[in-house]
Design an enzyme around this catalytic site. Structure first.
Site, PDB file in Angstrom:
ATOM      1  N   SER A 180       0.826  -1.134  -0.042  1.00 52.33           N
ATOM      2  CA  SER A 180       0.109  -0.059   0.008  1.00 52.33           C
ATOM      3  C   SER A 180       0.819   1.197  -0.020  1.00 52.33           C
ATOM      4  O   SER A 180       0.409   2.251  -0.283  1.00 52.33           O
ATOM      5  CB  SER A 180      -0.935   0.060   1.142  1.00 52.33           C
ATOM      6  N   PRO A 216      -0.599  -2.347   8.252  1.00 55.98           N
ATOM      7  CA  PRO A 216       0.631  -2.386   9.039  1.00 55.98           C
ATOM      8  C   PRO A 216       1.557  -1.332   9.037  1.00 55.98           C
ATOM      9  O   PRO A 216       2.722  -1.245   9.620  1.00 55.98           O
ATOM     10  CB  PRO A 216       1.273  -3.661   8.451  1.00 55.98           C
ATOM     11  N   GLY A 217       1.104  -0.146   8.275  1.00 55.89           N
ATOM     12  CA  GLY A 217       1.872   1.389   8.158  1.00 55.89           C
ATOM     13  C   GLY A 217       2.637   1.639   7.205  1.00 55.89           C
ATOM     14  O   GLY A 217       3.504   2.316   7.001  1.00 55.89           O
ATOM     15  N   GLY A 218       2.051   1.207   5.814  1.00 53.09           N
ATOM     16  CA  GLY A 218       2.594   1.485   4.561  1.00 53.09           C
ATOM     17  C   GLY A 218       2.465   3.027   4.232  1.00 53.09           C
ATOM     18  O   GLY A 218       3.353   3.709   3.996  1.00 53.09           O
ATOM     19  N   ASP A 226      -5.298   2.605  14.413  1.00 58.24           N
ATOM     20  CA  ASP A 226      -5.723   1.170  14.093  1.00 58.24           C
ATOM     21  C   ASP A 226      -5.562   0.266  14.995  1.00 58.24           C
ATOM     22  O   ASP A 226      -4.407   0.288  15.830  1.00 58.24           O
ATOM     23  CB  ASP A 226      -4.999   0.760  12.756  1.00 58.24           C
ATOM     24  N   LYS A 266     -12.443   1.419  -1.610  1.00 61.08           N
ATOM     25  CA  LYS A 266     -12.330  -0.110  -1.968  1.00 61.08           C
ATOM     26  C   LYS A 266     -13.552  -0.272  -2.438  1.00 61.08           C
ATOM     27  O   LYS A 266     -14.561  -0.509  -2.019  1.00 61.08           O
ATOM     28  CB  LYS A 266     -11.652  -0.872  -1.009  1.00 61.08           C
TER      29      LYS A 266
END
Length: 329
Positions: A173, A201-203, A219, A285
Site C-alpha cells: 500500500s 501495518p503502516g505503509g 488502527d 475500495k
C-alpha cells in the site's frame, strides 16, 4: 478519434465514466476506450492513464517497418513547426497493468529521428510529464494483437505510474500513496502532522515518516517494519470511525480503511465538515460496489465537490479494485 488508455478489465468502468460526463465511448480492444469527444481527457476522468487525442492509425502487417513509418509521420507533421524546447516522446506497449512506456522502442525512434532531424531529436524527453496538462510531442500506442499503432502529437497524462518500493515499507500500500503524491505534486514535509486512519501495518504511515512528519496511526492492528517503534509515531489502538484529532487541523489525512466506500465517505465527510485537515489521500475500495456510482457521489453537490474543487480521483497503477482521491488546499 480520441483514445483513453486504461487497465485491462477497467474498460467498461471508463466507458460508463465517460457517459457520466456526457460523452459516448466504446471499447473493442483490451486496455483502450475510444471516444469522439476531445473534451473528455484524464483531467476529468479517473480510470484513464493516458488520453491520446486526434489519433492516426497505422497498420504494420506485411513489409511495413513500423518505426520508420512512425518517424515518417512525425517528420511530416512537424514540417512547419519550430521546436526549440524538450518535447515528450512515448512509445506505449501493453503489459498486464495496461499500456506503459517501452524505453527500448523510444530509444529506437529517437535514433532514427537523429538521422533526419538531429537537433529536434536530441530534445526528445521521456521523463514523465506534468499531470493533467495538454502535451505536444509524439505518442505511439502499439496494439500488437491487431498489427497496428495509434499515433498522435497530442496527449494528456493522468499521472499513473509504477513506483519504486522501499524495503522498510511494511506493505505494498506504500506504493499507492507514493503514486498519489506524484499525481498531486505534493507530499507531507518535515514537521507536518499526519492522521492515518486504518494505518496497520503502516505503509502510508511510513511514507510520511520518511519525510520527517509525525503520524497518528489509528488502527487496532500492529505496525511493522519501519513504523514499528518509530519515535515519530503515536499508535492509537482505537476505532478510526470514532477517533477525533487533538491537533486540528492536521496537515494531512490518510485513509485506507477496508470498508464499503459509502460508509468510508460518511466518516470522511465529518472530517470535511469539521475542517480537521488541510490535505488528504483517501482510498475507496469498491469491490462489489459500482465504482462509477462512487465517482458520481464524489463529484456531486453532496460529495467532495461540496467542500472543495481542489481534488483529483484516480484509479492508480498500484490500485486494485480501488479509487484513490487526493485533496489539497
Amino acid at each position: 478519434m480520441n483514445i483513453l488508455l486504461v487497465k485491462p478489465g477497467a474498460e467498461q468502468f471508463a466507458v460508463d465514466e465517460c457517459k457520466l460526463h456526457g460523452s459516448d465511448a466504446v471499447s473493442t480492444i483490451s486496455g483502450i476506450v475510444t471516444t469522439g469527444s476531445s473534451g473528455i481527457t484524464s483531467q476529468k476522468l479517473c480510470f484513464p492513464f493516458w488520453s491520446i487525442n486526434d489519433v492516426t492509425e497505422i497498420n504494420y502487417s506485411g513489409n511495413v517497418k513500423i518505426h520508420d513509418a512512425v518517424c515518417n509521420w512525425f517528420c511530416d507533421q512537424i514540417r512547419t513547426v519550430r521546436i526549440d524546447t524538450p518535447w515528450p516522446l512515448f512509445f506505449l506497449t501493453k503489459s498486464e497493468n495496461g499500456f506503459t512506456p517501452d524505453l527500448s522502442r523510444q530509444e529506437r525512434i529517437k535514433d532514427l529521428l537523429k538521422k533526419r532531424i538531429s537537433r529536434i531529436a536530441k530534445l526528445a524527453d521521456w521523463n514523465y510529464p506534468k499531470v493533467d496538462m495538454p502535451l505536444d510531442g509524439l505518442f505511439v500506442v502499439d496494439v500488437k494483437e491487431y498489427n497496428k499503432v495509434y499515433i498522435s502529437r497530442n496527449a494528456v497524462f493522468g499521472g499513473q505510474r509504477r513506483m519504486k518500493d522501499d524495503p522498510q515499507a511494511p506493505s505494498r500500500s506504500y506504493l499507492k500513496v507514493e503514486e498519489a503524491f506524484a499525481i498531486m505534486g505534493r507530499s507531507p514535509k518535515e514537521g507536518d502532522i499526519v492522521a492515518d486512519l486504518g494505518a496497520a501495518p503502516g505503509g502510508w504511515t511510513w511514507a510520511a515518516l520518511k519525510r520527517g512528519a509525525t503520524v497518528y496511526a489509528i488502527d487496532n492492528g500492529p505496525l511493522k517494519k519501519g513504523p514499528l517503534d518509530h519515535p515519530n509515531v503515536l499508535h492509537c489502538k482505537t476505532d478510526a470511525y470514532t477517533w477525533i484529532p487533538s491537533h486540528q487541523p492536521v496537515d494531512w489525512l490518510f485513509c485506507d480503511m477496508v470498508d464499503h466506500p459509502f460508509q468510508v465517505y460518511e466518516r470522511i465527510k465529518v472530517w470535511f465538515e469539521k475542517k480537521w485537515f488541510k490535505n488528504a489521500v483517501i482510498n475507496f475500495k469498491y469491490g462489489y460496489s459500482d465504482p462509477v456510482k462512487v465517482l458520481e457521489l464524489l463529484h456531486s453537490s453532496s460529495g467532495i465537490l461540496r467542500y472543495t474543487d481542489s481534488f483529483v480521483c484516480r484509479h492508480l497503477f498500484h490500485d486494485r479494485d480501488e479509487i484513490t482521491v487526493g485533496v489539497w488546499k
